[in-house]
Design a protein around this motif. Structure first.
Motif, mmCIF file in Angstrom:
data_model
loop_
_atom_site.group_PDB
_atom_site.id
_atom_site.type_symbol
_atom_site.label_atom_id
_atom_site.label_comp_id
_atom_site.label_asym_id
_atom_site.label_seq_id
_atom_site.Cartn_x
_atom_site.Cartn_y
_atom_site.Cartn_z
ATOM 1 N N GLY A 117 -5.007 15.307 1.473
ATOM 2 C CA GLY A 117 -4.941 15.873 2.817
ATOM 3 C C GLY A 117 -4.418 14.939 3.882
ATOM 4 N N ALA A 118 -4.247 13.659 3.558
ATOM 5 C CA ALA A 118 -3.752 12.718 4.569
ATOM 6 C C ALA A 118 -2.254 12.928 4.772
ATOM 7 N N PRO A 119 -1.799 13.100 6.010
ATOM 8 C CA PRO A 119 -0.365 13.331 6.242
ATOM 9 C C PRO A 119 0.436 12.033 6.157
ATOM 10 N N GLY A 120 1.703 12.167 5.785
ATOM 11 C CA GLY A 120 2.611 11.027 5.811
ATOM 12 C C GLY A 120 2.292 9.942 4.805
ATOM 13 N N VAL A 121 1.651 10.308 3.698
ATOM 14 C CA VAL A 121 1.246 9.320 2.694
ATOM 15 C C VAL A 121 1.966 9.600 1.388
ATOM 16 N N GLY A 122 2.463 8.544 0.754
ATOM 17 C CA GLY A 122 3.066 8.642 -0.564
ATOM 18 C C GLY A 122 2.465 7.621 -1.498
ATOM 19 N N ALA A 123 2.924 7.639 -2.735
ATOM 20 C CA ALA A 123 2.475 6.687 -3.750
ATOM 21 C C ALA A 123 3.632 5.775 -4.126
ATOM 22 N N LYS A 124 3.304 4.676 -4.755
ATOM 23 C CA LYS A 124 4.315 3.703 -5.162
ATOM 24 C C LYS A 124 4.081 3.329 -6.621
ATOM 25 N N LEU A 125 5.156 3.411 -7.400
ATOM 26 C CA LEU A 125 5.100 3.157 -8.840
ATOM 27 C C LEU A 125 5.795 1.843 -9.159
ATOM 28 N N PHE B 9 3.268 4.210 1.855
ATOM 29 C CA PHE B 9 3.269 4.387 0.405
ATOM 30 C C PHE B 9 2.280 3.406 -0.210
ATOM 31 N N LEU B 10 1.341 3.939 -0.967
ATOM 32 C CA LEU B 10 0.244 3.160 -1.519
ATOM 33 C C LEU B 10 0.453 2.948 -3.012
ATOM 34 N N GLU B 11 0.294 1.702 -3.438
ATOM 35 C CA GLU B 11 0.494 1.339 -4.842
ATOM 36 C C GLU B 11 -0.845 1.057 -5.508
ATOM 37 N N PRO B 12 -1.212 1.828 -6.524
ATOM 38 C CA PRO B 12 -2.456 1.522 -7.234
ATOM 39 C C PRO B 12 -2.336 0.213 -7.994
ATOM 40 N N ALA B 13 -3.476 -0.364 -8.332
ATOM 41 C CA ALA B 13 -3.469 -1.641 -9.049
ATOM 42 C C ALA B 13 -2.741 -1.530 -10.380
ATOM 43 N N ALA B 14 -2.750 -0.349 -10.991
ATOM 44 C CA ALA B 14 -1.990 -0.043 -12.205
ATOM 45 C C ALA B 14 -1.597 1.420 -12.121
ATOM 46 N N PRO B 15 -0.506 1.820 -12.789
ATOM 47 C CA PRO B 15 -0.107 3.239 -12.726
ATOM 48 C C PRO B 15 -1.211 4.200 -13.148
ATOM 49 N N SER B 16 -2.090 3.749 -14.043
ATOM 50 C CA SER B 16 -3.182 4.612 -14.495
ATOM 51 C C SER B 16 -4.158 4.949 -13.373
ATOM 52 N N GLY B 17 -4.101 4.207 -12.267
ATOM 53 C CA GLY B 17 -4.995 4.462 -11.142
ATOM 54 C C GLY B 17 -4.507 5.527 -10.183
ATOM 55 N N ILE B 18 -3.440 6.232 -10.544
ATOM 56 C CA ILE B 18 -2.867 7.204 -9.614
ATOM 57 C C ILE B 18 -3.833 8.346 -9.314
ATOM 58 N N GLY B 19 -4.647 8.741 -10.280
ATOM 59 C CA GLY B 19 -5.569 9.852 -10.044
ATOM 60 C C GLY B 19 -6.570 9.530 -8.944
ATOM 61 N N ALA B 20 -7.176 8.350 -9.024
ATOM 62 C CA ALA B 20 -8.147 7.951 -7.999
ATOM 63 C C ALA B 20 -7.473 7.788 -6.650
ATOM 64 N N LEU B 21 -6.240 7.282 -6.651
ATOM 65 C CA LEU B 21 -5.511 7.129 -5.394
ATOM 66 C C LEU B 21 -5.254 8.489 -4.758
#
Length: 283
Positions: free
Chosen positions: A148-156, A130-142
């Protein structure tokens, strides 16, 4: 309702504001493992830089399922530190890595370069990252970088020790709807101390509630093209509104919400359970 809440809460006892010492955090986690409340994931969140402190508190019969978090606590390459920590866990029969969390700031922050570096370091464990962007606004770039990468999530990140660390409902909306549209699950962390959005009388910070995020995830999963209802779910401070709609969710709707919103880290493992019991009548 039980399916909606099952496995929602990760143990973040090492983190502020509770910030238990390793001995206290491990002792509490032992009690939680013995009780095995269904709201608990029984994952113990540990920064890479504190792994040895935790290991020092373990007895031969302890078993910990870890959420291992990359950090910048020590000099050197963060990828090498994360890989070394994963190897340490793999070699210790008392430990198992369940997932990896990576603040992209540890790898420089720019998703174009940080995401490949983070995934290269964490993917060896064969668990979700789970990858956390530097700020929530960075979710689009993340999300663009992980496409397409398997097994990947985001962190808020929903809060912290300073007011500016609490994202606005609009920022949280953007994060959740973006993940829903991309089909990428997310975890949450920090600031979610209670079930319902509220203003803390001591800090005067306005905190998001975990029930708000659940309802927002349910609405986003049902129709990510209509953000207004998601924003309403994040803004409301009405426990009645939240509990009424969450209780009315169908089984498939609840499952879709939880497929999107995987879990959140709470420094208190007791408060989420007690508030669910009070508001929702759970066991």
């Amino acid at each position: 309702m039980s399916a909606l809440l099952a496995g929602l809460v990760d143990d973040a006892g090492l983190f502020p504001p509770t910030a238990l010492p390793p001995a206290g955090a491990v002792a509490r986690h032992r009690r939680d493992r013995a009780a095995a409340h269904p709201m608990h994931t029984l994952r113990f969140l540990v920064p890479v830089g504190r792994l040895e402190e935790v290991r020092a508190e373990l007895g031969p019969d302890d078993r910990l399922l870890l959420g291992l978090i990359a950090d910048a606590a020590h000099p050197g390459d963060p990828g090498d530190r994360l890989r070394a920590a994963l190897e340490t866990v793999a070699a210790d029969d008392r430990l198992e890595t369940a997932l990896v969390e990576v603040p992209l700031a540890v790898f420089g922050g720019d998703p174009a370069t940080a995401v490949p570096a983070a995934l290269a370091a964490g993917a060896a464990a064969g668990v979700p990252v789970f990858l956390e962007p530097a700020a929530p606004s960075g979710i689009g770039a993340l999300l663009t970088a992980v496409a397409g990468a398997p097994g990947v999530g985001a962190k808020l990140r929903c809060g912290g020790v300073r007011a500016e660390l609490f994202p606005t409902p609009a920022e949280v909306l953007h994060f959740i709807v973006s993940c829903a549209r991309a089909g990428v699950p997310f975890k949450a962390t920090a600031g979610l101390h209670h079930a319902v959005r509220h203003r803390d009388p001591e800090t005067v910070f306005t905190h998001h509630g975990y029930l708000n995020l659940l309802l927002a995830a349910a609405r986003a999963a049902a129709g990510p093209g209509a953000p207004a209802p998601v924003l309403d779910a994040l803004r409301t401070e009405s426990a009645d509104t939240l509990t009424r709609e969450l209780a009315a969710l169908s089984g498939p709707a609840a499952a879709a919400a939880r497929a999107l919103f995987v879990s959140y880290g709470s420094c208190s493992t007791a408060t989420p359970v007690s508030e669910a019991r009070t508001l929702l009548g759970t066991a």
